[in-house]
Design an enzyme around this catalytic site. Structure first.
Site, PDB file in Angstrom:
ATOM      1  N   CYS A  68      59.456 -42.144  34.550  1.00 16.28           N
ATOM      2  CA  CYS A  68      58.940 -41.620  35.816  1.00 16.28           C
ATOM      3  C   CYS A  68      57.777 -40.656  35.620  1.00 16.28           C
ATOM      4  O   CYS A  68      57.088 -40.317  36.578  1.00 16.28           O
ATOM      5  CB  CYS A  68      60.049 -40.930  36.610  1.00 16.28           C
ATOM      6  SG  CYS A  68      60.759 -39.509  35.789  1.00 16.28           S
ATOM      7  N   CYS A 146      69.812 -34.712  32.604  1.00 18.33           N
ATOM      8  CA  CYS A 146      68.540 -34.003  32.745  1.00 18.33           C
ATOM      9  C   CYS A 146      68.462 -32.933  31.661  1.00 18.33           C
ATOM     10  O   CYS A 146      69.150 -31.911  31.753  1.00 18.33           O
ATOM     11  CB  CYS A 146      68.419 -33.377  34.126  1.00 18.33           C
ATOM     12  SG  CYS A 146      66.842 -32.500  34.366  1.00 18.33           S
ATOM     13  N   GLN A 251      61.777 -19.269  41.731  1.00 22.52           N
ATOM     14  CA  GLN A 251      61.187 -19.747  40.487  1.00 22.52           C
ATOM     15  C   GLN A 251      62.158 -20.729  39.843  1.00 22.52           C
ATOM     16  O   GLN A 251      63.371 -20.583  39.930  1.00 22.52           O
ATOM     17  CB  GLN A 251      60.897 -18.581  39.545  1.00 22.52           C
ATOM     18  CG  GLN A 251      59.865 -17.600  40.065  1.00 22.52           C
ATOM     19  CD  GLN A 251      58.451 -18.173  40.086  1.00 22.52           C
ATOM     20  OE1 GLN A 251      58.173 -19.221  39.507  1.00 22.52           O
ATOM     21  NE2 GLN A 251      57.549 -17.486  40.787  1.00 22.52           N
ATOM     22  N   ASP A 346      51.494 -13.197  43.850  1.00 24.19           N
ATOM     23  CA  ASP A 346      52.041 -14.458  43.334  1.00 24.19           C
ATOM     24  C   ASP A 346      51.866 -15.534  44.404  1.00 24.19           C
ATOM     25  O   ASP A 346      52.834 -15.947  45.044  1.00 24.19           O
ATOM     26  CB  ASP A 346      53.515 -14.282  42.968  1.00 24.19           C
ATOM     27  CG  ASP A 346      54.127 -15.548  42.367  1.00 24.19           C
ATOM     28  OD1 ASP A 346      53.359 -16.438  41.955  1.00 24.19           O
ATOM     29  OD2 ASP A 346      55.365 -15.642  42.333  1.00 24.19           O
ATOM     30  N   CYS A 372      50.598 -20.390  39.384  1.00 21.24           N
ATOM     31  CA  CYS A 372      51.067 -21.675  38.856  1.00 21.24           C
ATOM     32  C   CYS A 372      49.916 -22.668  38.770  1.00 21.24           C
ATOM     33  O   CYS A 372      50.135 -23.866  38.575  1.00 21.24           O
ATOM     34  CB  CYS A 372      52.189 -22.242  39.722  1.00 21.24           C
ATOM     35  SG  CYS A 372      51.719 -22.527  41.446  1.00 21.24           S
TER      36      CYS A 372
END
Length: 414
Positions: A68, A146, A251, A346, A372
């Site tokens: 993926c 995962c 987060q 942020d 980010c």
């Protein structure tokens, strides 16, 4: 057409790049130093065979992740992978003419991610499948494990599938289950449910609620509207225990969050009053309030409500004021920020250009930018540097491991 290519470098999106007489050829999945035989159609590499492998290539952790494309760099050894992220930040800053100390990339441990978004579809045999979309496709790749998520989330996959089953009635529904591991249990928010025909009926909702109870989930919500809450999902920020808003932002990794918070707090020590902009539910607010009084602002009213609710759980703080305000449409002016000698921001991936343009007019001597998106950070940093700030240092943080995403913390002084 098949070509033999030598991969000379890694692109910013995580693709191996071969420099040829006809220009750069991008080879997803290839590593620097490798020689590959690539099948190229319409200028795109459709497949390749490794003729000479890099010494930095390692076995992958998840076949589903490879299929993926959500962790396209899991086959790369840790040291060169983390150095590449460092170099991406250096290069991104340099394109804006910015030079500074860029610290080594902070690694995030595997199996620590506390939130995951799983698409749900019904398979040919009627079984509910949870997973991610295949690369360049709508096909769902089932996820049975995962390697980056907390084991508690992985263990909840069967229960999440039972919740999804209740929403897979309408053929156009494509539910996504956003599962977040909080201090009081797993919080689940479901999005993407077909509503044009009235949405889920009472029986479907009852089935979903029963499945959530069976799974022991703290809360189940639909597009942020709570359906059932057995326990208030809570998260700890510094000394405070904060109720998590339904569908609210956190987060992804507690370890990465801690790395960012520690650097922000260290940078503003000695300040009397700090503005925490795009504060969310208080990720930075409460730790900052241990060293200075804080004025916090965020556009999400639910986050501000949660932050205020957390105030009563924390002792010994310097004082916190919080307000809901759209900092894109109504950025805080120098007058609004009067008395703040340090600022922490942020913002979302789009950055905070409108708010950043207001900061040179303040009396702040320190600004901490958490981002980010290195590109929008560099754009906004250029504004501050042009106004007389010095970009003291930048720290890349690998919150989303094996991906091309990079978090960072930058400290500005004047």
């Amino acid at each position: 057409m098949t070509q033999t290519l030598t991969i000379t470098r890694m692109g910013h999106q995580g693709d191996g790049i071969a420099d040829t007489p006809n220009g750069a050829v991008f080879v997803p999945g290839a590593l620097p130093g490798e020689v590959v035989s690539a099948v190229i159609e319409n200028g795109r590499v459709e497949s390749f065979e490794i003729l000479e492998a890099s010494a930095d290539r390692r076995p992958i952790f998840s076949e589903a992740y490879a299929e993926c494309g959500v962790a396209p760099l899991q086959h790369w050894a840790d040291a060169p992978y983390l150095e590449w992220k460092h170099d991406v930040v250096v290069h991104t800053l340099s394109r804006e003419g910015l030079e500074t100390e860029v610290e080594a990339t902070v690694a995030t441990p595997r199996a620590t991610r506390r939130r995951i978004a799983l698409h749900a579809r019904r398979g040919p045999n009627g079984r509910v499948l949870l997973g991610f979309k295949a690369r360049r496709s709508w096909r769902l790749v089932e996820l049975r494990d995962c390697p980056v998520s907390d084991p508690a989330l992985v263990a909840a996959f069967p229960a999440l599938a039972r919740v999804a089953d209740a929403f897979l009635v309408h053929p156009k529904s494509a539910p996504t289950l956003h599962a977040t591991l909080t201090d009081t249990g797993i919080d689940v928010d479901v999005t993407g449910v077909e509503k044009r025909s009235g949405g889920p009926d009472a029986d479907q909702l009852a089935k979903a609620i029963a499945a959530a109870a069976e799974g022991g989930f703290a809360r189940l919500s639909l597009d942020g509207d709570t359906l059932v809450m057995e326990r208030q999902p809570r998260i700890r920020f510094g000394r405070a225990s904060v109720p998590v808003p339904a569908g609210g932002f956190l987060q992804a990794s507690p370890a990465a969050e801690l790395a960012m918070v520690e650097r922000a707090v260290a940078a503003v020590k000695g300040s009397k009053k700090v503005a925490d902009l795009f504060c969310g539910a208080g990720t930075f607010t409460f730790p900052l309030a241990e060293v200075a009084s804080v004025m916090a602002a965020d556009s999400a009213a639910s986050s501000i409500t949660a932050l205020k609710a957390g105030l009563s759980t924390a002792q010994g703080l310097k004082g916190i004021e919080a307000q809901a305000r759209d900092l894109f449409r109504r950025p805080l002016s120098p007058y609004d920020l009067k008395g703040c000698d340090a600022i922490v921001m942020d913002p979302p991936r789009a950055g905070a250009l409108e708010q950043t343009q207001q900061l040179p007019g303040t009396k702040a001597h320190t600004i901490v930018g958490v981002s980010c998106n290195p590109q929008t950070f560099a754009r906004d940093a250029r504004v501050l540097v042009d106004a007389g700030f010095t970009l003291e240092k930048v720290t890349p943080i690998d919150q989303f491991i094996w991906s091309n995403h990079i978090e960072l913390v930058g400290v500005f002084r004047r």
